[in-house]
Structure formats: structure tokens, C-alpha cells
Design a protein around this motif. Structure first.
Motif: not given
Length: 426
Positions: A183-206
Motif C-alpha cells: 500500500x502506498x501513502x494514501x493519494x488524493x482521492x476523488x469520490x473516495x477513489x484514488x485517481x492518479x496517473x501511471x507512466x510508461x516505464x518501457x520502450x514499448x512505443x505501441x
């Protein structure tokens, strides 16, 4: 003026029919939307299901899409296929039946692609709470470790029970596949659901460069076998590894395959990457508790025995009807006796005659009657010895005849004539 009774009966039937039609319509609406099924089930058509993805893949030419309702060891041949487990509870990865774990690994080894998508949540419970929630499984692990210390690494009793068909043995996929969900530190939530952004970490351009993420779960220090595909706050949230000839993909979120995401944030490249190059896709429903338990009705439909069951039911109804109402109307006298509470029966002579017919055969009736008659002579003296001998001779002659030639009625008449002549003498 009182309304006729039939009017009330008709009104009651109409009200019952209306209520039944409304209840059936309500159930049909519920099953059509699918909200009676668990969240992220491929049977749900509302925003919390994955039915759109199922039907979308099904509409692609050359794709074979199906749902699995059987236990994983009975999934079928281990050919190349993509098996999706959307909405999997993260805590269920810690305690998995060893047979199911081996079945999963066999699917991947034979070239399949396992895709495990965790249910989005704010995070795992503390380890202490998780251990208290499964004390039996914890005791099994501790008992296994102690047994190994005492026997120098021999199989413990639980393993023996498993091999002999006893209690199942629980294993942890996290330990087995070398990853850990935290479990990460509780991020900011919208409507009681954590909403953030996952960023691509590989060189898969597709793959898309970023994806909206709705969970507080992530992976901690996955083994070197794993390749990190997406990060969120420098923590892996999508990982992939090779396993035999196949691959295993685990993500901490399921939202991006949900019906809501198909409408608002569709990522076709990411969905195509999840399935891989497999033309066969299976959505597992057993991890939701939806399993196929075929009974008599299912087997009857499978082997087309519906007509036979209908015939048996018709015979049962006719049998019940026959016992409750006679097919032949009763006679007038019998009906009158029933109305008066009177029941006619047989007299004593009829009962005795029926008893004799059931206990004494026709061939033996004359001899039995003659013996009983001789016993009664002790109470009624007066018969001469000569007459008794003549009657005895008639009975013995009848006994000596072949069975087919015997005529007990004629012999009885002869004895009766003999006795009647005695009575006519002065």
C-alpha cells in the motif's frame, strides 16, 4: 347488494398475475444489466463490469472468446490462450490452493498468457490484520516449518494429506512468483477513489504514455524476472514476466478494462497488449465464486432428456389424480352411502371365503374340508362306522386321481348324497 363470489376470485387472480409479471420483469432487468454479478465480472453490463471488452473481442474476426465456470485444473488443454482474471482481490494472492497454482503455471508454461488485474482499493490491510483473518492458513504454514525442522526436510503431514486427497495445501503466489503487493501513502482521492496517473516505464512505443490509475496498490521490489511496464509515483503498478513459453502480467488496477473506461478512457493499444498475440481469450469467472455445478437438470438438457422428464412428470400427475379422484364415477347407492356417512363392506362369510381361497389350493380343498368335518363328529355323535368308511373312501379315491382329473365338487356332492340318505332313513 353483495357482489358475486366469482368476481372476487377473478380479481384476486388478476392481482396475483400482475404481481408475478412485475417480479419477473424486475428480475429480467436486473439480469440484463448484470448488477447481480460481482464487480468487474464479464457478465455485468453496467459501468462496473467488463462485458463491453468481452463482446468487443468477440466481434473481432478470428477471435474465440469464452467464459470459464470450471475449476482451474479443469480449464482444458494447456494450449496458447490468454486468460483474464479481472477484479482479483489482492489478498487472494497470498493463499492459493496448490493445485490451482500449478494449473496457472501450466497454462503459462504451455504458451498461454495470464493476465491478473487486481481490484482497485486504497491499499492492503496491515499484515497483522491479514494474519488474524486467516489463522488456520497461518497455523498450517507454521506447522509445516516445524515439521520440516524435526524431520530434516521431509514432507509434513499436510503435504501427505494433500497427496492422499485430504486437506488442500495453501501457497502464496507472491512468494512463488517473487513479487509483493504493498500500500502506498494514501493519494488524493476523488469520490473516495484514488485517481492518479501511471507512466510508461518501457520502450514499448505501441503502448500509451500514461494511463489513469484508480488504486493505492503497487508492487514492491519485484524480482529480476519481472519487467516493469507502468510506474505510478516511481512504484511499479504493471509488471510482466516470461514463464516457460508463455507470459504472466499483473496489474494493480482493473478500471482500464471496465465498461466505464471503454466509454470514457478507452486505450485499445493497451488492451491489445494485454491479450497479446493469442486468438483465444478466456474470461475467468470462478475467482468471483461463479462456478458451474452440473446437476440432473443440466445433464438432462445436455443429453436432450427434457421430453423424458416431461413424460415422467405427466405420469406422476396422473398417478396423483387417480388416487385423489376415481376415473369411473361411483354407483348411485355408493354415492348415497358416502353422503350419509355409511360405508358398505363384506360380511363374515365373504371374508372367510376369501381367506380360504388365498390359503388353500383347489386341489387340497376337499381333503381339508373332510378332515375338519371328521373333527366335528366328536361333538355330534350318531354317524355309523360304515357310512364314515364310505365317505372316507370317496375322499381317498379323489386324492388318488391325477391332479388334472380331480373334481372336488363332484366328490363333495357324492359325500353329501351319502349323508342325506342316512337322514331319510326311518
Amino acid at each position: 347488494m353483495r357482489k358475486p363470489r366469482s368476481f372476487h376470485n377473478i380479481l384476486l387472480v388478476l392481482l396475483a398475475a400482475g404481481f408475478l409479471a412485475g417480479a419477473v420483469n424486475l428480475f429480467l432487468l436486473r439480469f440484463e444489466a448484470g448488477d447481480v454479478y460481482p464487480v468487474y465480472s464479464s457478465l455485468r453490463a453496467d459501468p462496473l463490469g467488463t462485458k463491453i471488452l468481452y463482446e468487443g473481442l468477440e466481434g473481432i474476426e478470428g477471435m474465440t472468446v469464452s467464459r470459464n465456470y470450471r475449476a482451474l485444473p479443469k480449464l482444458g488443454d494447456n494450449g496458447p490462450k490468454a486468460v483474464l482474471f479481472p477484479g482479483t482481490a489482492s489478498r487472494s494472492l497470498e493463499y492459493v490452493d496448490e493445485g490451482e497454482a500449478k494449473a496457472l503455471e501450466a497454462l503459462a508454461t504451455e504458451g498461454g498468457r495470464l493476465v491478473i488485474l487486481l481490484y482497485p482499493e486504497r491499499g492492503l490491510r496491515p499484515k497483522k490484520e491479514r494474519d488474524e483473518a486467516a489463522p488456520e492458513k497461518k497455523n498450517e504454514k507454521e506447522g509445516g516449518k516445524q515439521a520440516q525442522k524435526k524431520t530434516g526436510g521431509e514432507k509434513d503431514q499436510d503435504a501427505d494429506d494433500e497427496e492422499s486427497g485430504g486437506k488442500p495445501r495453501w501457497v502464496s503466489l507472491e512468494d512463488r512468483w517473487k513479487f509483493s503487493v504493498v500500500r502506498d501513502e494514501a493519494p488524493k482521492k476523488q469520490d473516495r477513489v484514488a485517481v492518479m496517473t501511471a507512466v510508461l516505464a518501457t520502450d514499448a512505443h505501441e503502448l500509451p504514455g500514461s494511463v489513469t490509475w484508480h488504486t493505492g496498490l503497487s508492487f514492491k521490489d519485484p524480482g529480476t524476472e519481472w519487467k516493469i511496464v507502468y510506474n505510478r509515483n516511481s512504484r511499479p503498478v504493471v509488471i510482466e514476466r516470461s514463464f516457460g513459453r508463455g507470459t504472466i502480467v499483473i496489474a494493480t488496477d482493473t478500471y482500464f478494462v471496465s465498461n466505464e473506461a471503454m466509454r470514457k478512457e478507452r486505450n485499445p493499444d493497451l488492451l491489445a497488449w494485454l491479450v497479446g498475440g493469442n486468438s483465444t481469450v478466456i474470461f475467468d469467472e470462478t475467482h468471483f465464486g461463479i462456478q458451474e455445478n452440473p446437476g440432473i437438470a443440466a445433464l438432462g438438457r445436455k443429453y436432450r432428456l427434457t421430453g423424458m422428464f416431461g413424460g415422467v412428470l405427466l405420469l406422476a400427475l396422473l398417478f396423483i389424480w387417480k388416487n385423489f379422484a376415481g376415473l369411473v364415477p361411483p354407483f348411485e347407492d355408493e354415492r348415497r352411502d358416502r353422503e350419509q356417512g355409511m360405508w358398505s363392506g363384506r360380511d363374515t362369510l365373504s371374508g372367510l371365503s376369501g381367506l380360504l381361497r388365498r390359503t388353500i389350493s383347489g386341489r387340497e380343498i376337499l381333503g381339508v374340508c373332510f378332515e375338519e368335518w371328521k373333527k366335528s363328529l366328536q361333538k355330534r355323535p350318531g354317524l355309523s362306522g360304515d357310512e364314515l368308511d364310505r365317505a372316507q373312501a370317496i375322499s381317498d379315491a379323489e386324492k388318488k386321481r391325477p391332479a388334472k382329473e380331480r373334481d372336488p365338487v363332484q366328490a363333495y356332492r357324492a359325500i353329501s348324497v351319502l349323508l342325506s340318505e342316512r337322514k331319510r332313513l326311518p
